[in-house]
Design an enzyme around this catalytic site. Structure first.
Site, PDB file in Angstrom:
ATOM      1  N   GLU A  25       0.465   4.376   0.704  1.00 45.65           N
ATOM      2  CA  GLU A  25       0.165   5.255   2.091  1.00 45.65           C
ATOM      3  C   GLU A  25       0.930   4.597   3.095  1.00 45.65           C
ATOM      4  OE1 GLU A  25      -2.638   6.140  -1.148  1.00 45.65           O
ATOM      5  OE2 GLU A  25      -2.370   4.431   0.209  1.00 45.65           O
ATOM      6  N   GLY A  74       9.604   4.480  -5.095  1.00 52.18           N
ATOM      7  CA  GLY A  74       9.056   6.067  -4.785  1.00 52.18           C
ATOM      8  C   GLY A  74       8.570   6.346  -3.321  1.00 52.18           C
ATOM      9  N   ASP A  75       7.969   5.361  -2.912  1.00 52.39           N
ATOM     10  CA  ASP A  75       7.491   5.636  -1.271  1.00 52.39           C
ATOM     11  C   ASP A  75       8.529   5.638  -0.475  1.00 52.39           C
ATOM     12  OD1 ASP A  75       4.698   4.986  -2.344  1.00 52.39           O
ATOM     13  OD2 ASP A  75       5.035   2.980  -2.042  1.00 52.39           O
ATOM     14  N   ASN A 107       3.090   2.227   3.066  1.00 56.86           N
ATOM     15  CA  ASN A 107       4.808   2.221   2.966  1.00 56.86           C
ATOM     16  C   ASN A 107       5.392   3.444   3.400  1.00 56.86           C
ATOM     17  OD1 ASN A 107       4.401  -0.285   1.765  1.00 56.86           O
ATOM     18  ND2 ASN A 107       4.677   0.499  -0.334  1.00 56.86           N
ATOM     19  N   GLY A 145       0.950  -1.212  -0.086  1.00 56.05           N
ATOM     20  CA  GLY A 145       0.079   0.120   0.073  1.00 56.05           C
ATOM     21  C   GLY A 145       0.841   1.256  -0.134  1.00 56.05           C
ATOM     22  N   TYR A 171      -3.680  -7.246  -8.957  1.00 51.00           N
ATOM     23  CA  TYR A 171      -4.279  -6.645  -7.878  1.00 51.00           C
ATOM     24  C   TYR A 171      -6.032  -7.240  -7.947  1.00 51.00           C
ATOM     25  CZ  TYR A 171      -1.214  -2.834  -7.566  1.00 51.00           C
ATOM     26  OH  TYR A 171      -0.051  -2.042  -7.574  1.00 51.00           O
ATOM     27  N   ARG A 212      -2.226   5.045 -10.971  1.00 54.56           N
ATOM     28  CA  ARG A 212      -2.799   3.697 -11.258  1.00 54.56           C
ATOM     29  C   ARG A 212      -4.032   3.877 -12.431  1.00 54.56           C
ATOM     30  NH1 ARG A 212       0.913   3.253  -8.332  1.00 54.56           N
ATOM     31  NH2 ARG A 212       1.291   1.917  -6.559  1.00 54.56           N
ATOM     32  N   LYS A 262      11.245  12.703  -9.636  1.00 56.40           N
ATOM     33  CA  LYS A 262      11.867  11.575  -9.299  1.00 56.40           C
ATOM     34  C   LYS A 262      12.415  10.868 -10.687  1.00 56.40           C
ATOM     35  CE  LYS A 262       8.304  10.059  -7.107  1.00 56.40           C
ATOM     36  NZ  LYS A 262       7.466   9.601  -6.485  1.00 56.40           N
TER      37      LYS A 262
END
Length: 313
Positions: free
Chosen positions: A38, A261-262, A40, A36, A107, A171, A229
């Site tokens: 958020e 990225g997280d 992470n 997830g 998913y 996404r 990034k």
């Protein structure tokens, strides 16, 4: 629980990571992990000693119980996570690759408990009592009510004078169309102080081709800080005070690109909340992002306070 530095809204999923490479349909053994965007970030910030609160919904089955226990074990305030026996927890399968490419991900989240979150779930005094809100485009993509909740949370935090970070974290399969996604994501980014797009995300969202152009797009719409990034090449940053490029940290072997990225967001957010200069924050983000790609799961590479201090970052 410690006073809240950061709150985030988002879906946690149980992740099954393939134990060996190959097509998912041929894999027979999997390792259980959390996933997830958020969560992470929440885990990474909590490991660095920040007080973190997470708002979500889970099913009451074993997957939901596993995720709740995992987040609580990281020291995250889960007092605003609802476990609903009438709903189900999302999950996913992630393959393994050996060439450093993005692993296949499948998913199973449609109609999940987290997608039922509504603006009325926001405990205003609790949320605005935090110093900072971290938002992503993943939560907003889950459902129309999650998008409305994201907007309301950002509005409340802005009115309260708190800072807001936003990672587009696109996404495309969760949106009706690319155009709908672009409009929705950019509307959310316009409410944030710190915007953290990837280069390809930024190109899709802004129409600009360069990191400088992407940063200018969001700066023109109100962002105080934009960090683009660039993967192994590092990152470009821009604010009223400074702009520039931070090179990536060398990586001996890329094991899994998911979660980089997280990890990058963890570094930038934690450093800026400490009052560090933007250059320092982006260097910390690049270092944590590089750690993240060298491990199998999404959070194993997220450092502790002691590891961060040992790296002088």
């Amino acid at each position: 629980m410690k006073p809240l530095d950061v709150v985030t809204f988002g879906e946690a999923m149980q992740m099954f990571v393939a134990a060996e490479p190959g097509p998912l349909e041929d894999v027979t053994s999997f390792h259980k992990r959390t996933a997830g965007a958020e969560t992470n970030v929440a885990i990474g910030l909590a490991r660095l000693g920040l007080g973190v609160g997470w708002v979500s919904r889970l099913g009451a089955e074993s997957m939901g119980r596993y995720l709740l226990k995992a987040m609580q074990a990281e020291g995250i305030d889960c007092s605003h996570v609802v476990c609903d026996a009438a709903q189900r927890t999302g999950f996913l399968f992630k393959g393994r690759v050996t060439d450093g490419s993005d692993p296949p991900v499948e998913y199973h989240r449609k109609g999940s408990a987290a997608s039922q979150i509504v603006p009325g779930d926001i405990d205003v005094p609790w949320v605005t009592g935090a110093r900072h809100l971290h938002a992503t485009g993943v939560f907003a993509a889950l459902s129309a009510n999650c998008l409305a909740t994201a907007h309301e949370a950002m509005r409340l935090m802005r009115e309260a004078g708190r800072s807001i970070s936003f990672d587009p974290n696109l996404r495309p399969t969760l949106w009706a169309s690319t155009e709908v996604m672009r409009e929705a994501i950019n509307a959310l980014a316009a409410k944030a102080d710190w915007v953290l797009p990837g280069l390809e995300e930024g190109r899709l969202l802004t129409g600009a081709d360069t990191p400088e152009g992407i940063a200018a797009f969001y700066r023109d719409r109100g962002a105080q800080v934009v960090v683009v990034k660039l993967g192994p090449a590092g990152a470009y940053f821009s604010s009223a005070e400074a702009s520039g490029h931070v090179p990536g940290f060398p990586v001996a072997q890329v094991v899994d690109t998911v979660g980089a990225g997280d990890g990058f967001a963890v570094g930038v957010i934690s450093a800026l909340l400490e009052g560090r200069p933007l250059l320092h924050a982006v260097r910390r983000g690049a270092w944590i992002g590089a750690r993240a790609v060298q491990v199998l799961g999404d959070t194993e590479g997220l450092p502790t306070q002691a590891e961060l201090q040992a790296a002088a970052l």
